[in-house]
Design a protein around this motif. Structure first.
Motif, PDB file in Angstrom:
ATOM      1  N   ILE A   1       0.855  -1.182   0.000  1.00  0.00           N
ATOM      2  CA  ILE A   1       0.000   0.000   0.000  1.00  0.00           C
ATOM      3  C   ILE A   1       0.888   1.228   0.000  1.00  0.00           C
ATOM      4  CG2 ILE A   1      -1.739   1.312   1.271  1.00  0.00           C
ATOM      5  CD1 ILE A   1      -2.759  -1.322   2.425  1.00  0.00           C
ATOM      6  N   ASP A   2       0.679   2.113  -0.956  1.00  0.00           N
ATOM      7  CA  ASP A   2       1.430   3.364  -1.047  1.00  0.00           C
ATOM      8  C   ASP A   2       0.887   4.321   0.013  1.00  0.00           C
ATOM      9  OD1 ASP A   2       2.488   5.860  -1.643  1.00  0.00           O
ATOM     10  OD2 ASP A   2       2.167   5.667  -3.801  1.00  0.00           O
ATOM     11  N   PRO A   3       1.676   4.638   1.043  1.00  0.00           N
ATOM     12  CA  PRO A   3       1.172   5.498   2.110  1.00  0.00           C
ATOM     13  C   PRO A   3       0.876   6.923   1.659  1.00  0.00           C
ATOM     14  CG  PRO A   3       3.504   5.086   2.409  1.00  0.00           C
ATOM     15  CD  PRO A   3       3.041   4.217   1.272  1.00  0.00           C
ATOM     16  N   MET A   4       1.435   7.323   0.534  1.00  0.00           N
ATOM     17  CA  MET A   4       1.152   8.662   0.004  1.00  0.00           C
ATOM     18  C   MET A   4      -0.243   8.733  -0.616  1.00  0.00           C
ATOM     19  SD  MET A   4       3.766  10.400   0.820  1.00  0.00           S
ATOM     20  CE  MET A   4       3.582  11.875  -0.147  1.00  0.00           C
ATOM     21  N   LYS A   5      -0.810   7.586  -0.977  1.00  0.00           N
ATOM     22  CA  LYS A   5      -2.140   7.533  -1.581  1.00  0.00           C
ATOM     23  C   LYS A   5      -3.209   6.991  -0.636  1.00  0.00           C
ATOM     24  CE  LYS A   5      -0.725   6.840  -6.379  1.00  0.00           C
ATOM     25  NZ  LYS A   5      -0.866   5.918  -7.521  1.00  0.00           N
ATOM     26  N   CYS A   6      -2.806   6.281   0.408  1.00  0.00           N
ATOM     27  CA  CYS A   6      -3.770   5.651   1.308  1.00  0.00           C
ATOM     28  C   CYS A   6      -4.405   6.689   2.229  1.00  0.00           C
ATOM     29  CB  CYS A   6      -3.110   4.564   2.140  1.00  0.00           C
ATOM     30  SG  CYS A   6      -4.243   3.770   3.313  1.00  0.00           S
ATOM     31  N   THR A   7      -5.729   6.744   2.184  1.00  0.00           N
ATOM     32  CA  THR A   7      -6.481   7.642   3.069  1.00  0.00           C
ATOM     33  C   THR A   7      -7.388   6.846   4.000  1.00  0.00           C
ATOM     34  OG1 THR A   7      -8.316   7.881   1.512  1.00  0.00           O
ATOM     35  CG2 THR A   7      -6.511   9.493   1.341  1.00  0.00           C
ATOM     36  N   GLU A   8      -7.172   5.532   4.072  1.00  0.00           N
ATOM     37  CA  GLU A   8      -8.052   4.637   4.831  1.00  0.00           C
ATOM     38  C   GLU A   8      -9.501   4.806   4.395  1.00  0.00           C
ATOM     39  OE1 GLU A   8      -7.452   4.134   9.052  1.00  0.00           O
ATOM     40  OE2 GLU A   8      -5.497   5.092   8.888  1.00  0.00           O
ATOM     41  N   CYS A   9      -9.692   5.168   3.146  1.00  0.00           N
ATOM     42  CA  CYS A   9     -10.996   5.377   2.509  1.00  0.00           C
ATOM     43  C   CYS A   9     -11.739   6.601   3.063  1.00  0.00           C
ATOM     44  CB  CYS A   9     -11.865   4.125   2.568  1.00  0.00           C
ATOM     45  SG  CYS A   9     -11.201   2.774   1.559  1.00  0.00           S
ATOM     46  N   VAL A  10     -11.071   7.435   3.866  1.00  0.00           N
ATOM     47  CA  VAL A  10     -11.682   8.683   4.324  1.00  0.00           C
ATOM     48  C   VAL A  10     -12.030   9.508   3.087  1.00  0.00           C
ATOM     49  CG1 VAL A  10     -11.251  10.863   5.528  1.00  0.00           C
ATOM     50  CG2 VAL A  10     -10.544   8.704   6.562  1.00  0.00           C
ATOM     51  N   GLY A  11     -13.234  10.024   3.063  1.00  0.00           N
ATOM     52  CA  GLY A  11     -13.705  10.789   1.916  1.00  0.00           C
ATOM     53  C   GLY A  11     -14.456   9.944   0.900  1.00  0.00           C
ATOM     54  N   GLU A  12     -14.377   8.630   1.045  1.00  0.00           N
ATOM     55  CA  GLU A  12     -15.045   7.718   0.112  1.00  0.00           C
ATOM     56  C   GLU A  12     -16.010   6.780   0.831  1.00  0.00           C
ATOM     57  OE1 GLU A  12     -14.763   7.588  -3.255  1.00  0.00           O
ATOM     58  OE2 GLU A  12     -13.253   9.167  -3.363  1.00  0.00           O
ATOM     59  N   GLU A  13     -15.533   6.149   1.902  1.00  0.00           N
ATOM     60  CA  GLU A  13     -16.293   5.118   2.606  1.00  0.00           C
ATOM     61  C   GLU A  13     -16.179   5.330   4.118  1.00  0.00           C
ATOM     62  OE1 GLU A  13     -18.120   2.935   1.004  1.00  0.00           O
ATOM     63  OE2 GLU A  13     -17.311   3.181  -1.014  1.00  0.00           O
ATOM     64  N   ASP A  14     -17.003   4.632   4.882  1.00  0.00           N
ATOM     65  CA  ASP A  14     -16.982   4.741   6.335  1.00  0.00           C
ATOM     66  C   ASP A  14     -15.825   3.977   6.981  1.00  0.00           C
ATOM     67  OD1 ASP A  14     -19.228   6.354   6.367  1.00  0.00           O
ATOM     68  OD2 ASP A  14     -20.597   4.651   6.577  1.00  0.00           O
ATOM     69  N   GLU A  15     -15.296   2.984   6.285  1.00  0.00           N
ATOM     70  CA  GLU A  15     -14.171   2.214   6.801  1.00  0.00           C
ATOM     71  C   GLU A  15     -13.332   1.699   5.641  1.00  0.00           C
ATOM     72  OE1 GLU A  15     -15.423  -1.522   8.766  1.00  0.00           O
ATOM     73  OE2 GLU A  15     -17.419  -0.925   8.159  1.00  0.00           O
ATOM     74  N   PRO A  16     -12.078   1.354   5.911  1.00  0.00           N
ATOM     75  CA  PRO A  16     -11.199   0.883   4.839  1.00  0.00           C
ATOM     76  C   PRO A  16     -11.766  -0.356   4.142  1.00  0.00           C
ATOM     77  CG  PRO A  16      -9.928   1.388   6.800  1.00  0.00           C
ATOM     78  CD  PRO A  16     -11.380   1.439   7.186  1.00  0.00           C
ATOM     79  N   GLN A  17     -11.982  -0.234   2.872  1.00  0.00           N
ATOM     80  CA  GLN A  17     -12.570  -1.325   2.098  1.00  0.00           C
ATOM     81  C   GLN A  17     -11.636  -2.519   1.969  1.00  0.00           C
ATOM     82  OE1 GLN A  17     -16.046  -0.980   0.916  1.00  0.00           O
ATOM     83  NE2 GLN A  17     -15.555   0.321   2.666  1.00  0.00           N
ATOM     84  N   CYS A  18     -10.344  -2.257   1.900  1.00  0.00           N
ATOM     85  CA  CYS A  18      -9.396  -3.365   1.774  1.00  0.00           C
ATOM     86  C   CYS A  18      -9.441  -4.279   2.995  1.00  0.00           C
ATOM     87  CB  CYS A  18      -7.985  -2.839   1.540  1.00  0.00           C
ATOM     88  SG  CYS A  18      -7.346  -1.760   2.838  1.00  0.00           S
ATOM     89  N   LYS A  19      -9.601  -3.685   4.176  1.00  0.00           N
ATOM     90  CA  LYS A  19      -9.672  -4.493   5.391  1.00  0.00           C
ATOM     91  C   LYS A  19     -10.934  -5.351   5.408  1.00  0.00           C
ATOM     92  CE  LYS A  19      -8.022  -2.961   9.305  1.00  0.00           C
ATOM     93  NZ  LYS A  19      -7.737  -2.159  10.504  1.00  0.00           N
TER      94      LYS A  19
END
Length: 80
Positions: A33-51
């Motif tokens: 996971i590129d930490p520069m791109k990972c937002t833990e889905c903040v702004g898109e979803e309620d929780e990280p979709q990958c998890k």
């Protein structure tokens, strides 16, 4: 805080297609996971979709990338 993938990742490919920021890519020996791109889905979803889709529960917080929800939202907004 960005997420990271650890052992026992089986490179099943479940996480990559659900990432809204395209932060997950195939690595060797497992996905990264590129930490520069990972937002833990903040702004898109309620929780990280990958998890949610990971069958091995190998996606964890990256201790080297501590970010507040506001910082994650700002990162998300900057990528739009």
């Amino acid at each position: 805080m960005a997420l990271m993938i650890v052992d026992p990742c089986t490179a099943c490919d479940a996480c990559e297609p659900v990432c809204p920021n395209e932060a997950i890519k195939a690595g060797d020996p497992f996905y990264i996971i590129d930490p520069m791109k990972c937002t833990e889905c903040v702004g898109e979803e309620d929780e990280p979709q990958c998890k949610l889709v990971c069958p091995e529960a190998c996606i964890v917080q990256n201790p080297d990338w501590e970010e507040t929800e506001e910082e994650l939202q700002a990162k998300h907004d900057a990528m739009q």
